[in-house]
Each structure stands twice: as C-alpha cells, then as structure tokens.
Design an enzyme around this catalytic site. Structure first.
Site, PDB file in Angstrom:
ATOM      1  N   ARG A   1      22.648  47.373  52.720  1.00 43.09           N
ATOM      2  CA  ARG A   1      23.074  47.557  51.446  1.00 43.09           C
ATOM      3  C   ARG A   1      21.904  47.177  50.615  1.00 43.09           C
ATOM      4  NH1 ARG A   1      28.472  44.968  49.023  1.00 43.09           N
ATOM      5  NH2 ARG A   1      27.068  43.065  49.078  1.00 43.09           N
TER       6      ARG A   1
ATOM      7  N   TYR B   1      29.716  36.719  39.136  1.00 42.11           N
ATOM      8  CA  TYR B   1      28.411  36.112  39.872  1.00 42.11           C
ATOM      9  C   TYR B   1      27.574  37.416  40.275  1.00 42.11           C
ATOM     10  CZ  TYR B   1      31.943  36.289  43.833  1.00 42.11           C
ATOM     11  OH  TYR B   1      32.769  36.557  44.718  1.00 42.11           O
ATOM     12  N   LYS B   2      28.086  38.440  40.315  1.00 45.75           N
ATOM     13  CA  LYS B   2      27.341  39.657  40.868  1.00 45.75           C
ATOM     14  C   LYS B   2      26.312  40.303  39.733  1.00 45.75           C
ATOM     15  CE  LYS B   2      31.369  40.914  43.919  1.00 45.75           C
ATOM     16  NZ  LYS B   2      30.477  40.530  45.198  1.00 45.75           N
TER      17      LYS B   2
ATOM     18  N   ASP C   1      39.662  46.994  40.248  1.00 49.82           N
ATOM     19  CA  ASP C   1      38.698  45.586  40.575  1.00 49.82           C
ATOM     20  C   ASP C   1      37.374  46.192  40.196  1.00 49.82           C
ATOM     21  OD1 ASP C   1      36.800  43.697  41.928  1.00 49.82           O
ATOM     22  OD2 ASP C   1      38.120  43.834  43.491  1.00 49.82           O
TER      23      ASP C   1
ATOM     24  N   PHE D   1      37.930  46.311  49.600  1.00 47.00           N
ATOM     25  CA  PHE D   1      37.462  44.893  49.891  1.00 47.00           C
ATOM     26  C   PHE D   1      38.636  43.905  50.553  1.00 47.00           C
ATOM     27  CE2 PHE D   1      35.998  40.755  48.926  1.00 47.00           C
ATOM     28  CZ  PHE D   1      34.590  40.670  49.395  1.00 47.00           C
TER      29      PHE D   1
HETATM   30  C1  LIG Z   1      35.256  44.333  45.230  1.00 48.02           C
HETATM   31  C2  LIG Z   1      35.046  42.658  45.375  1.00 48.02           C
HETATM   32  N1  LIG Z   1      36.471  42.040  45.039  1.00 48.02           N
HETATM   33  C3  LIG Z   1      36.312  40.656  45.217  1.00 48.02           C
HETATM   34  C4  LIG Z   1      35.405  39.797  45.764  1.00 48.02           C
HETATM   35  C5  LIG Z   1      35.518  38.621  45.864  1.00 48.02           C
HETATM   36  O1  LIG Z   1      36.291  37.876  45.256  1.00 48.02           O
HETATM   37  P1  LIG Z   1      36.232  36.184  44.889  1.00 48.02           P
HETATM   38  O2  LIG Z   1      35.214  36.151  43.743  1.00 48.02           O
HETATM   39  O3  LIG Z   1      37.499  35.862  44.658  1.00 48.02           O
HETATM   40  O4  LIG Z   1      35.513  35.711  46.285  1.00 48.02           O
HETATM   41  C6  LIG Z   1      34.214  40.546  46.033  1.00 48.02           C
HETATM   42  C7  LIG Z   1      33.055  39.898  46.782  1.00 48.02           C
HETATM   43  O5  LIG Z   1      32.126  40.456  46.921  1.00 48.02           O
HETATM   44  C8  LIG Z   1      34.265  41.944  46.053  1.00 48.02           C
HETATM   45  O6  LIG Z   1      33.043  42.584  46.493  1.00 48.02           O
END
Ligand SMILES: Cc1ncc(COP(=O)(O)O)c(C=O)c1O
Length: 408
Positions: free
Chosen positions: A367, A220-221, A195, A126
């Site tokens: 997706r 938030y996911k 992550d 990412f």
């Molecule tokens: C794997 C992954 N890491 C990090 C993030 C984003 O992080 P942040 O909340 O700091 O924008 C995302 C966002 O889609 C993601 O898919």
C-alpha cells in the site's frame, strides 16, 4: 505518456501546496508513503508540546484546565476538524479512539430506535469496525451483525438497520459514494455510521451536503496528530439530543462539576465525551489540524488524486508482477494505491530498506499512501523507480526481508 522527472519537478514547482512540505520534519532521503497509517510530524508540534508541557502543565498546573482552556480542547479541535469535513462547529468532538467512538455511535444508533437490531456491514471492513460490531452483538442477544458484499449492501438495508461502512477502504482504497449510500439507506429507513479514517485530510468531504448523520475518524493518519492521537466523532445536530452514549462517563454529564449522583446527559455533543481528555495528545493533534486549516481542501483532494494517478501510471509502465487492487477512477478511490504481489511483505521490506516507506496488508498487498500536504510529484516518480528496481532485481528475495515484525 508518463511525465519525466523534469516534468514532475515542474509540477512541484507550480504546486500551490508545495510550501507545506517544509512544515513537516521529514528525514532526509526518505520517501514517506505511509501517512495513511501514521502521518508525518509537523515541525510545529515539538515546540507546541514543549510549551504545553512546561508552561501549561509545569507552571500552570491544575489551573490550566481553565486558564489554558484545556477543558475546551475536545470541542475546539473538533470544531477545526468540522471545517475540513463540511460539518458545523458543534457537530464534531475529539475523544477516545476510533474504535471506542465506533462503539459509542453504533450503540447509540441501535438504542435510539427499538426497531433497530441489525448492524449491516461489508466483509473485509477494517477489523476494528467488524470486531466492535460483533462485540456489541455478542453482548446483546437482540443485535445481530450481517455482512453483505458491497454490490448488494445498500439493498439489504431496511428500517431495522444501522449500516457501518468505511468510506475509503483501508486495503483496496475503494471509496463509497457517501451521498448516494446515505440517500438509499435513509430511503429504506436505516441509518449509516461512516468510518472516515482514510478519508479525512485526503479526499473532499462535505458531510452536510451528503446528509451524513453519524461518523468517526482517525486523528493520526492524514491529520498528522501523532501515534495514538485521539479520534473524532461527528453527530449531525438534529440527532444529538436523540442519541445517548453508552459510555456515560462524568464528562458526558450536563454538569460534570456538580458532582451529582444522578446522570443527566449533556445537551449537545458533549454527551459523547467520556473521561478526562488526553491534553498532550490533543495538543499534538491540534498542530496537525491547524496545518490543514491553512490549505484549500479542494486542492488537497485534487493533489492526492494527481499523485496517485502519476504513481499508478509509472508503476504500470515500469513494473511487472503486480496486480492493481485500487480503482483507476480517482472518484472511486481515496489517496492510496495498493497492489497485490505474492511476496508483498518482502517487497515492502526491500522498499523500506531503500528509503521508500509504504506498508503491507494481508493478504499480500503493498500500500502506498499519498499525503497531499507533504508528498511531492517527484516522490511519486522516484517511488515507482525504486519499486521497479526491487521487482526487476528480485531484491526482496533475501532472508532478511522475510521476517515479520509484530507490527506489519
Ligand atoms: C478504517 C480504520 N478504522 C479504524 C482504525 C483504527 O482505529 P483505532 O485508532 O481505534 O486503533 C483504523 C486503523 O488503521 C482504520 O484504518
């Protein structure tokens, strides 16, 4: 043989998680398959936020830091998330964004051992993971970032390496075997930062059993904490006293309210806090997390796999012109299914116009995320029908669907 609509309805009727769907305020007529980007709104959230705003903020005012236990919220919600990921309650803290937490953990892991000087990750991770790692290297000539394709990645780890991996890949949905990677990297003297943004709330996680040392994840996911909800940071208990956060804000201090000029890190995970926690966002996140605490995570993970299987089977039966980019093996993927199509962006816009909301990712990928708490088997069935219709009719080939918005 792919199941019929009636069989999907029977699956839904027998689904022990089906009752959760009503706990979300999803609009009528929408099939929402983007909970891996922004989770849906739990029905409880608006009322809870109103109470926090009116009673705790409006009436309680500054007293609410103690009386409404605002000051404990990062640890309290962290302890709840810990139950979802197989961690102990003192190993998870809610704070900042995933990006900021990645920075904190990478820097902390590097500076804990002078022999560590390489961040090892995969190309196509990412972007924020790559950019934060590269930013650290740009600021510190002693650190370098090495990207190695996943097939060869763990073999490139050594004693000087901090391995940075996204457990479920945001685009392809591929999932690493966390325990196996941890074990090989540890055996080679390295350490892994995971992550978990596309894993938490979607796949079975047992950080203790996998002997995971460091991780971050999104609120938030799948956790349904709302747009920009704070993220979480996990540090295995044994490591906590040995790691120092590079962001030594006052709330990471052992005694923030001593107002001393001298910095002393908090003894445990609180050292990974930085500034004042976002109480309203934390309140929304807590509503999302509380729903998961009522569900059996093994059922959640199994349903995610079953929804993906059903969707995949039907799409492959009904659609032409798509190339699957997600592994077929449920153990090797997360809870989303991605396909490549030369007009992916326009295809997704045509789907959204028909009420099937997934998303588009470069290069040319559509997706579809399946959130086990609110997606149903009939959602998966119908979404495949609509996709087939959009492809067969070339409905995507309309100028309205070619215009890219700022957020894709
Ligand atoms: C794997 C992954 N890491 C990090 C993030 C984003 O992080 P942040 O909340 O700091 O924008 C995302 C966002 O889609 C993601 O898919």
């Amino acid at each position: 043989v792919a199941p019929s609509l009636a069989e999907c309805e029977a699956h839904d009727a027998a689904d022990p998680l089906a009752e959760f769907r009503d706990r979300f305020a999803l609009p009528e007529g929408i099939i929402y398959l983007d909970g891996n980007s922004l989770g849906a709104l739990p029905r409880a959230t608006a009322g809870h936020l109103t109470r926090v705003v009116e009673a705790e903020w409006g009436t309680g005012l500054v007293r609410s830091w103690n009386e409404a236990e605002w000051i404990d919220a990062p640890r309290r919600v962290g302890a709840k998330i810990a139950r979802l990921i197989g961690a102990d309650s003192d190993e998870v803290l809610v704070a900042d964004s995933t990006s900021v937490n990645l920075y904190k953990l990478l820097r902390a892991a590097l500076s804990a051992d002078p022999a560590r000087h390489t961040i090892l990750t995969e190309p196509g991770n990412f972007p924020t993971d790559l950019y934060i790692a590269k930013g650290i290297a740009a600021d510190d000539p002693g650190v370098r970032v090495h990207t190695v394709p996943r097939e060869a990645l763990v073999d490139a780890a050594g004693p000087g390496t901090v391995v940075l991996l996204t457990h479920v890949h945001y685009r392809t949905g591929e999932r690493f075997d966390m325990a196996a990677v941890n074990s090989v990297v540890r055996g080679r003297g390295g350490i892994v930062v995971w992550d978990l943004s596309h894993s938490v709330g979607a796949v079975d996680l047992d950080l203790a059993a996998a002997r995971t040392e460091l991780a971050v994840g999104s609120g938030y996911k799948y956790l349904n904490g709302g747009p920009g909800a704070p993220a979480f940071v996990y540090v295995a208990r044994d490591l906590q006293a040995r790691l120092r956060s590079p962001l030594t804000g006052w709330l990471s201090h052992a005694q923030p309210f001593a107002f001393s000029d001298d910095y002393v890190p908090a003894p445990g995970l609180d050292r990974f806090q930085c500034g004042t926690p976002p109480i309203l966002s934390l309140a929304a996140l807590e509503c999302g997390v509380d729903l998961y605490l009522e569900a059996d995570m093994a059922l959640v993970a199994a349903k995610g796999q079953a929804l993906c299987d059903l969707f995949l089977e039907r799409v492959e039966r009904l659609c032409t012109g798509l190339e699957l980019v997600t592994p077929r093996d449920p153990q090797a993927r997360g809870s989303h299914i991605s396909f490549r199509h030369p007009h992916a962006y326009a295809v997704m816009q045509a789907l959204i116009a028909r009420g099937v909301i997934g998303d588009f990712r470069e290069p040319e990928v559509i997706r579809f995320g399946f959130a086990p708490l609110y997606n149903s088997f009939t959602d998966a069935w119908r979404a495949a029908e609509v996709l087939a219709e959009v492809l067969a009719s070339r409905a995507w080939d309309d100028s309205a669907f070619q215009v890219r918005s700022r957020v894709t």
